[in-house]
Design a protein around this motif. Structure first.
Motif, mmCIF file in Angstrom:
data_model
loop_
_atom_site.group_PDB
_atom_site.id
_atom_site.type_symbol
_atom_site.label_atom_id
_atom_site.label_comp_id
_atom_site.label_asym_id
_atom_site.label_seq_id
_atom_site.Cartn_x
_atom_site.Cartn_y
_atom_site.Cartn_z
ATOM 1 N N ARG A 168 -66.447 -53.730 -63.331
ATOM 2 C CA ARG A 168 -65.224 -54.483 -63.060
ATOM 3 C C ARG A 168 -65.026 -55.590 -64.092
ATOM 4 N NH1 ARG A 168 -60.793 -53.122 -60.718
ATOM 5 N NH2 ARG A 168 -61.763 -52.577 -58.723
ATOM 6 N N GLU A 169 -66.121 -56.194 -64.540
ATOM 7 C CA GLU A 169 -66.023 -57.238 -65.562
ATOM 8 C C GLU A 169 -65.537 -56.656 -66.884
ATOM 9 O OE1 GLU A 169 -69.636 -60.028 -63.750
ATOM 10 O OE2 GLU A 169 -70.031 -58.607 -65.377
ATOM 11 N N VAL A 170 -66.023 -55.463 -67.206
ATOM 12 C CA VAL A 170 -65.564 -54.787 -68.427
ATOM 13 C C VAL A 170 -64.066 -54.515 -68.346
ATOM 14 C CG1 VAL A 170 -65.730 -52.663 -69.781
ATOM 15 C CG2 VAL A 170 -67.808 -53.759 -68.917
ATOM 16 N N GLU A 171 -63.617 -54.109 -67.166
ATOM 17 C CA GLU A 171 -62.202 -53.809 -66.972
ATOM 18 C C GLU A 171 -61.343 -55.059 -67.184
ATOM 19 O OE1 GLU A 171 -59.511 -51.219 -63.788
ATOM 20 O OE2 GLU A 171 -61.488 -51.988 -63.210
ATOM 21 N N VAL A 172 -61.781 -56.181 -66.623
ATOM 22 C CA VAL A 172 -61.031 -57.434 -66.770
ATOM 23 C C VAL A 172 -61.015 -57.888 -68.222
ATOM 24 C CG1 VAL A 172 -61.036 -59.897 -66.211
ATOM 25 C CG2 VAL A 172 -61.372 -58.205 -64.399
ATOM 26 N N ILE A 173 -62.163 -57.827 -68.882
ATOM 27 C CA ILE A 173 -62.229 -58.263 -70.282
ATOM 28 C C ILE A 173 -61.387 -57.344 -71.162
ATOM 29 C CG2 ILE A 173 -63.764 -58.565 -72.268
ATOM 30 C CD1 ILE A 173 -65.935 -59.442 -70.311
ATOM 31 N N GLY A 174 -61.363 -56.058 -70.826
ATOM 32 C CA GLY A 174 -60.524 -55.134 -71.578
ATOM 33 C C GLY A 174 -59.051 -55.499 -71.477
ATOM 34 N N LEU A 175 -58.617 -55.903 -70.293
ATOM 35 C CA LEU A 175 -57.227 -56.330 -70.114
ATOM 36 C C LEU A 175 -56.964 -57.638 -70.858
ATOM 37 C CD1 LEU A 175 -56.782 -55.453 -66.334
ATOM 38 C CD2 LEU A 175 -55.689 -54.319 -68.285
ATOM 39 N N MET A 176 -57.953 -58.529 -70.872
ATOM 40 C CA MET A 176 -57.822 -59.759 -71.656
ATOM 41 C C MET A 176 -57.652 -59.423 -73.131
ATOM 42 S SD MET A 176 -60.747 -62.039 -69.704
ATOM 43 C CE MET A 176 -61.237 -62.778 -71.245
ATOM 44 N N ALA A 177 -58.431 -58.456 -73.605
ATOM 45 C CA ALA A 177 -58.354 -58.060 -75.011
ATOM 46 C C ALA A 177 -56.987 -57.478 -75.349
ATOM 47 C CB ALA A 177 -59.450 -57.040 -75.324
ATOM 48 N N ASP A 178 -56.332 -56.879 -74.356
ATOM 49 C CA ASP A 178 -54.991 -56.314 -74.567
ATOM 50 C C ASP A 178 -53.895 -57.370 -74.497
ATOM 51 O OD1 ASP A 178 -55.977 -53.760 -74.911
ATOM 52 O OD2 ASP A 178 -55.792 -53.222 -72.792
ATOM 53 N N GLY A 179 -54.288 -58.622 -74.250
ATOM 54 C CA GLY A 179 -53.321 -59.717 -74.266
ATOM 55 C C GLY A 179 -52.761 -60.114 -72.920
ATOM 56 N N HIS A 180 -53.302 -59.569 -71.836
ATOM 57 C CA HIS A 180 -52.785 -59.893 -70.506
ATOM 58 C C HIS A 180 -53.318 -61.245 -70.035
ATOM 59 C CE1 HIS A 180 -51.002 -55.953 -70.007
ATOM 60 N NE2 HIS A 180 -52.143 -55.386 -70.370
ATOM 61 N N ASP A 181 -52.460 -62.011 -69.358
ATOM 62 C CA ASP A 181 -52.902 -63.288 -68.813
ATOM 63 C C ASP A 181 -53.459 -63.079 -67.406
ATOM 64 O OD1 ASP A 181 -50.736 -63.036 -67.069
ATOM 65 O OD2 ASP A 181 -49.465 -64.407 -68.211
ATOM 66 N N THR A 182 -53.879 -64.175 -66.780
ATOM 67 C CA THR A 182 -54.532 -64.080 -65.471
ATOM 68 C C THR A 182 -53.647 -63.410 -64.431
ATOM 69 O OG1 THR A 182 -55.808 -66.082 -65.937
ATOM 70 C CG2 THR A 182 -55.634 -65.415 -63.634
ATOM 71 N N ALA A 183 -52.387 -63.799 -64.387
ATOM 72 C CA ALA A 183 -51.473 -63.238 -63.387
ATOM 73 C C ALA A 183 -51.286 -61.738 -63.595
ATOM 74 C CB ALA A 183 -50.127 -63.958 -63.453
ATOM 75 N N GLU A 184 -51.160 -61.314 -64.839
ATOM 76 C CA GLU A 184 -50.963 -59.892 -65.129
ATOM 77 C C GLU A 184 -52.211 -59.080 -64.790
ATOM 78 O OE1 GLU A 184 -47.789 -60.321 -68.844
ATOM 79 O OE2 GLU A 184 -49.956 -60.398 -69.210
ATOM 80 N N ILE A 185 -53.379 -59.641 -65.086
ATOM 81 C CA ILE A 185 -54.631 -58.947 -64.757
ATOM 82 C C ILE A 185 -54.760 -58.802 -63.243
ATOM 83 C CG2 ILE A 185 -57.150 -59.110 -64.820
ATOM 84 C CD1 ILE A 185 -56.856 -60.560 -67.508
ATOM 85 N N ALA A 186 -54.446 -59.876 -62.528
ATOM 86 C CA ALA A 186 -54.524 -59.845 -61.065
ATOM 87 C C ALA A 186 -53.590 -58.782 -60.497
ATOM 88 C CB ALA A 186 -54.179 -61.222 -60.504
ATOM 89 N N ALA A 187 -52.387 -58.688 -61.046
ATOM 90 C CA ALA A 187 -51.416 -57.707 -60.554
ATOM 91 C C ALA A 187 -51.881 -56.284 -60.822
ATOM 92 C CB ALA A 187 -50.063 -57.956 -61.208
#
Length: 213
Positions: free
Chosen positions: A156-175
């Motif tokens: 799950r941490e890899v998934e979140v960091i991957g979304l961060m790497a794609d430029g998503h902010d906290t709200a977008e990752i949460a959604a």
């Protein structure tokens, strides 16, 4: 190209002289006097430490750990009793190359020093096998049962960091993950704290370096 700066450590004068003389015959190696440990100048003036000992005893390991704390440079260990070396202890002591005394030559010591300076490792086949078996044991017995990978990151941490790497902010990752923003922030905080990472970009860089995203 600058010469590789080496410090030779050995309590036995004859053994220390032998290792020093062997290395001094190569123009791309500079053997230096033992520095005042624990200083920035010492770390800046040393690339590799060569340690000559009968074996990796508890006393030698203790001295090497202190050397790691004060100098933090790769160690080339020249030892007589190589087959008894605990590979985990060796890694913990910053030992990246092991040269059996019975196989010692100036050329082999020179090659081991240059390899260590480049960030590589030189291990006898038996020790390399021990290291592979230990890594396999850590992976199957410690990491997998706890949902971890060799990088120390959970899926799950890899998934979140991957979304961060794609430029998503906290709200977008949460959604995207159906999380609350608070949960995302907590997960990122847990990762950066556990792995001593400074911030989100550092977490992304860490994941990239370990090949998980």
């Amino acid at each position: 190209m600058a010469a590789t700066r080496v410090v030779v450590c050995c309590e036995d004068f004859i053994a220390r002289t032998g290792a020093t003389t062997s290395l001094q015959s190569f123009p791309d190696v500079e053997v230096r006097e033992e520095p005042v440990l624990g200083t920035a100048a010492a770390r800046a003036a040393t690339d590799v430490v060569v340690v000559v000992a009968d074996r990796l005893s508890v006393d030698v390991a203790t001295a090497l750990r202190e050397l790691r704390r004060l100098l933090d440079r790769p160690v080339v260990l020249v030892a007589r009793e190589v087959e008894r070396i605990d590979v985990v202890m060796a890694v913990d002591c910053n030992v990246v190359a092991v040269l059996p005394t019975a196989e010692f030559t100036a050329d082999r010591l020179h090659a081991a020093v240059l390899t260590a300076a480049r960030g590589g490792a030189v291990l006898p086949f038996a020790l390399a096998g021990d290291l592979v078996r230990h890594v396999r044991w850590v992976h199957t017995e410690l990491l997998e049962p706890n949902g971890l990978r060799a990088s120390g990151l959970k899926p799950r941490e890899v998934e979140v960091i991957g979304l961060m790497a794609d430029g998503h902010d906290t709200a977008e990752i949460a959604a995207k993950l159906s999380f609350s923003e608070r949960s995302v922030k907590k997960l990122i905080h847990d990762v950066t704290s556990r792995l001593n990472l400074r911030n989100r970009p550092h977490a992304v860089a860490y994941a990239l370096r370990h090949g998980v995203i």
